[in-house]
Design an enzyme around this catalytic site. Structure first.
Site, mmCIF file in Angstrom:
data_model
loop_
_atom_site.group_PDB
_atom_site.id
_atom_site.type_symbol
_atom_site.label_atom_id
_atom_site.label_comp_id
_atom_site.label_asym_id
_atom_site.label_seq_id
_atom_site.Cartn_x
_atom_site.Cartn_y
_atom_site.Cartn_z
ATOM 1 N N HIS A 185 -53.691 45.220 -109.063
ATOM 2 C CA HIS A 185 -52.326 45.608 -109.411
ATOM 3 C C HIS A 185 -52.008 46.876 -108.632
ATOM 4 C CE1 HIS A 185 -48.780 46.896 -111.684
ATOM 5 N NE2 HIS A 185 -49.324 48.098 -111.655
ATOM 6 N N ARG A 241 -49.030 48.074 -101.435
ATOM 7 C CA ARG A 241 -48.502 46.728 -101.682
ATOM 8 C C ARG A 241 -48.718 45.824 -100.454
ATOM 9 N NH1 ARG A 241 -46.158 46.142 -106.312
ATOM 10 N NH2 ARG A 241 -44.766 44.439 -105.743
ATOM 11 N N LYS A 273 -58.742 44.380 -110.917
ATOM 12 C CA LYS A 273 -58.692 43.616 -112.173
ATOM 13 C C LYS A 273 -60.050 42.972 -112.506
ATOM 14 C CE LYS A 273 -53.720 42.623 -111.781
ATOM 15 N NZ LYS A 273 -52.675 41.583 -111.950
ATOM 16 N N ARG A 284 -55.454 40.194 -101.784
ATOM 17 C CA ARG A 284 -55.281 38.994 -102.612
ATOM 18 C C ARG A 284 -55.648 37.716 -101.846
ATOM 19 N NH1 ARG A 284 -49.954 41.591 -105.339
ATOM 20 N NH2 ARG A 284 -50.864 42.254 -107.322
ATOM 21 N N TYR A 328 -48.286 46.889 -119.611
ATOM 22 C CA TYR A 328 -47.428 45.821 -119.067
ATOM 23 C C TYR A 328 -46.190 45.561 -119.936
ATOM 24 C CZ TYR A 328 -50.716 44.365 -115.387
ATOM 25 O OH TYR A 328 -51.488 44.297 -114.257
ATOM 26 N N GLU A 330 -47.454 55.059 -114.353
ATOM 27 C CA GLU A 330 -48.761 54.371 -114.391
ATOM 28 C C GLU A 330 -49.915 55.350 -114.133
ATOM 29 O OE1 GLU A 330 -48.417 50.990 -111.776
ATOM 30 O OE2 GLU A 330 -46.931 50.034 -113.061
ATOM 31 N N THR A 354 -47.969 38.770 -104.679
ATOM 32 C CA THR A 354 -48.492 38.609 -106.050
ATOM 33 C C THR A 354 -49.237 37.291 -106.197
ATOM 34 O OG1 THR A 354 -46.597 39.886 -106.855
ATOM 35 C CG2 THR A 354 -47.819 38.619 -108.496
ATOM 36 N N ASN A 369 -55.239 37.813 -109.965
ATOM 37 C CA ASN A 369 -54.889 38.156 -108.577
ATOM 38 C C ASN A 369 -55.521 39.456 -108.075
ATOM 39 O OD1 ASN A 369 -53.254 39.848 -110.040
ATOM 40 N ND2 ASN A 369 -51.349 39.308 -108.988
ATOM 41 N N PHE A 371 -45.714 34.586 -119.377
ATOM 42 C CA PHE A 371 -47.111 34.808 -119.000
ATOM 43 C C PHE A 371 -47.723 36.026 -119.673
ATOM 44 C CE2 PHE A 371 -44.489 36.742 -115.576
ATOM 45 C CZ PHE A 371 -44.954 38.054 -115.598
HETATM 46 P P1 CMP Z 1 -49.298 42.567 -111.480
HETATM 47 O O1 CMP Z 1 -48.922 43.223 -110.208
HETATM 48 O O2 CMP Z 1 -50.483 43.123 -112.193
HETATM 49 O O3 CMP Z 1 -48.042 42.616 -112.480
HETATM 50 C C1 CMP Z 1 -47.896 41.678 -113.527
HETATM 51 C C2 CMP Z 1 -48.816 40.517 -113.404
HETATM 52 O O4 CMP Z 1 -48.453 39.350 -114.109
HETATM 53 C C3 CMP Z 1 -48.887 40.072 -111.954
HETATM 54 O O5 CMP Z 1 -49.584 41.039 -111.205
HETATM 55 C C4 CMP Z 1 -49.541 38.712 -112.084
HETATM 56 O O6 CMP Z 1 -50.948 38.791 -112.087
HETATM 57 C C5 CMP Z 1 -49.103 38.244 -113.476
HETATM 58 N N1 CMP Z 1 -48.205 37.089 -113.399
HETATM 59 C C6 CMP Z 1 -48.452 35.873 -113.896
HETATM 60 N N2 CMP Z 1 -47.421 35.040 -113.666
HETATM 61 C C7 CMP Z 1 -46.493 35.744 -112.988
HETATM 62 C C8 CMP Z 1 -45.204 35.440 -112.458
HETATM 63 N N3 CMP Z 1 -44.652 34.222 -112.570
HETATM 64 N N4 CMP Z 1 -44.526 36.422 -111.808
HETATM 65 C C9 CMP Z 1 -45.058 37.668 -111.691
HETATM 66 N N5 CMP Z 1 -46.278 38.020 -112.177
HETATM 67 C C10 CMP Z 1 -46.990 37.060 -112.816
#
Ligand code: CMP
Length: 140
Positions: free
Chosen positions: A117, A87, A11, A104, A51, A128, A93, A114, A59
């Site tokens: 992805h 993962r 990212k 992370r 997304y 994807e 996350t 973070n 968010f």
């Molecule tokens: P990602 O795996 O890219 O998928 C969706 C993204 O939304 C996640 O990583 C986070 O960076 C972001 N995000 C922000 N707030 C939340 C939340 N409460 N739960 C999950 N993802 C979140």
């Protein structure tokens, strides 16, 4: 175990920190092979489409703004149980909950920014990967 492919995004926060190489090294060290890779500036339309499953979440707006705030590095990773392995290498996350040594934990600041992805299922990985790559661009 089965050989899988999964989609990774490094990212904008991690690209800004100049840790692309360190993150790719974690993938390789964890047994995954980079079989496609490119740097890309996402458009708002692309980020919203990628997304789309989160569009009702509070968010979503911040997520899209962040994902277009600078270039990303998208890659296809291949290996035994690549989806789960990626993962595990990424960690939780929320980086505050991520295990030491995960991407992370090492490189991310917050749940919003973070670092990486990764696809969370076979269905997501198929969608994807096709979102970013033609089959001719993937070279196992
Ligand atoms: P990602 O795996 O890219 O998928 C969706 C993204 O939304 C996640 O990583 C986070 O960076 C972001 N995000 C922000 N707030 C939340 C939340 N409460 N739960 C999950 N993802 C979140």
């Amino acid at each position: 175990m089965s050989i899988e492919k999964t989609l990774s995004i490094i990212k904008p926060d991690a690209v800004r920190k100049n840790v692309i190489g360190q993150i790719l090294t974690k993938f390789e060290g964890g047994g995954l092979k980079v079989v496609a890779v490119k740097m890309k500036q996402l458009t708002q339309t692309e980020a919203e489409a990628f997304y789309a499953e989160h569009k009702e979440r509070g968010f979503f707006g911040d997520l899209v703004r962040f994902m277009i705030s600078g270039p990303v590095v998208v890659s296809v990773l291949m290996g035994d149980d690549a989806i789960l392995k990626n993962r595990q290498l990424m960690g939780a996350t929320d980086p505050k909950k991520a295990e030491a040594g995960t991407i992370r934990a090492d490189f991310a600041e917050s749940i919003d920014e973070n670092a990486v992805h990764g696809s969370d299922s076979q269905v997501a990985a198929t969608r994807e990967i096709a979102f970013f790559f033609d089959t001719t661009e993937i070279i196992p």
